[in-house]
Design an enzyme around this catalytic site. Sequence first.
Site, PDB file in Angstrom:
ATOM      1  N   SER A  41      -0.527 -12.838  52.645  1.00  0.00           N
ATOM      2  CA  SER A  41       0.358 -11.791  53.172  1.00  0.00           C
ATOM      3  C   SER A  41      -0.018 -10.391  52.706  1.00  0.00           C
ATOM      4  CB  SER A  41       1.811 -12.073  52.777  1.00  0.00           C
ATOM      5  OG  SER A  41       1.927 -12.241  51.374  1.00  0.00           O
ATOM      6  N   ASP A 313       9.638  -5.775  48.654  1.00  0.00           N
ATOM      7  CA  ASP A 313      10.545  -6.913  48.804  1.00  0.00           C
ATOM      8  C   ASP A 313      10.515  -7.887  47.640  1.00  0.00           C
ATOM      9  OD1 ASP A 313       8.083  -8.065  49.113  1.00  0.00           O
ATOM     10  OD2 ASP A 313       8.382  -8.730  51.177  1.00  0.00           O
ATOM     11  N   HIS A 316       5.712  -7.836  47.604  1.00  0.00           N
ATOM     12  CA  HIS A 316       4.750  -7.005  48.328  1.00  0.00           C
ATOM     13  C   HIS A 316       5.012  -5.524  48.078  1.00  0.00           C
ATOM     14  CE1 HIS A 316       5.264 -10.832  50.602  1.00  0.00           C
ATOM     15  NE2 HIS A 316       3.945 -10.803  50.536  1.00  0.00           N
TER      16      HIS A 316
END
Length: 346
Positions: A41, A313, A316
Amino acid sequence: MYYSSKISLALVCFFFLGFGTATATAAACSNEPLIFNFGDSNSDTGGASVLSGRELEFPEGRTFFHEPTGRASDGRLILDFLCESLETKFLTPYLELFTPDFSNGVNFALGGADSRLGRTDINSVAYTLGNEIAEFSRFRNVTIRRGSLDAGQVKSALFMLDIGQNDIQFDTNTKTLQQVLDGDVPAIVSNIGKAMQMLYQLGGRNFWVHNTGPLGCLPSNVALINASTAVDEYGCVSDKNKAAAAFNSQLERLCRELRLEMGDATIVYVDIYSIKLDLIVNATSYGFENPFVQCKPKGQSVCPEGSRYVNWDGFHYTEAANMLVASKIISTSFSTPPLPFQFFCN
């Protein structure tokens, strides 16, 4: 060990005055770049969202795109800024359904991916580096057969890898540090080495490899600190940072070994850990708020748009933090060998 701010006055100026314009001037390519990216991610530009059919909700993407794009951030990722520095388009996810554009490369990265080389099917929650390599192999073979890609273009393309964070995060959640250091870290690094060898066999000759950041400093991990948790001098979870540092050390050694084994390949190892730890330790000197606060905690309102937080978050980074990290990558001060990012398209 962390680096105090190495960023030059000029770099600070272009960071605050406008990343895209300054880096485009310094690092534009003489040829259209071709980039194939593999990872999780940290560099997924929307692939996992397509795969799962789950669209991220606003305020994801609010800062730059003004809508969710499948990126785990409020805006651009490090990969996006690196593409901007070459004056090329953002990489399209391999699984993109609407108007895919692969003219400057493909992004095979998927949120949640780990370093395993075995493949999981589309119904599995887990996704692997093995899946990403298989997707590249299919893309390469089909496009070569159709005449839209040739072996020479593959040979001159840049292959970027940024993976391992999910492995270390999960392993340190379920095992002792010693178990992770003795068994898991060598296995993760071995998988990445085999993946690079597979890409080499498929024609890849230029590799750009990111190590992993200080996981123990992520707000989601810091929030779980209790009386029995070992904490380092920065207030981060010690075992997670030690595991990340061990992984990085072995990954750097792997890159040295592969340079000898794959003699005609160029392999650049980038020390993301030092860049991110410096940002966290010296956050206020860069104009950021508390680095251990996440901008968008679950079930709560987000931080005000325009405010400068390091973390988005819990796991990240924000666009502002990603911009700073990318600027330091482009400086070449954290790369071994210290080749400029545009080297591969010139």
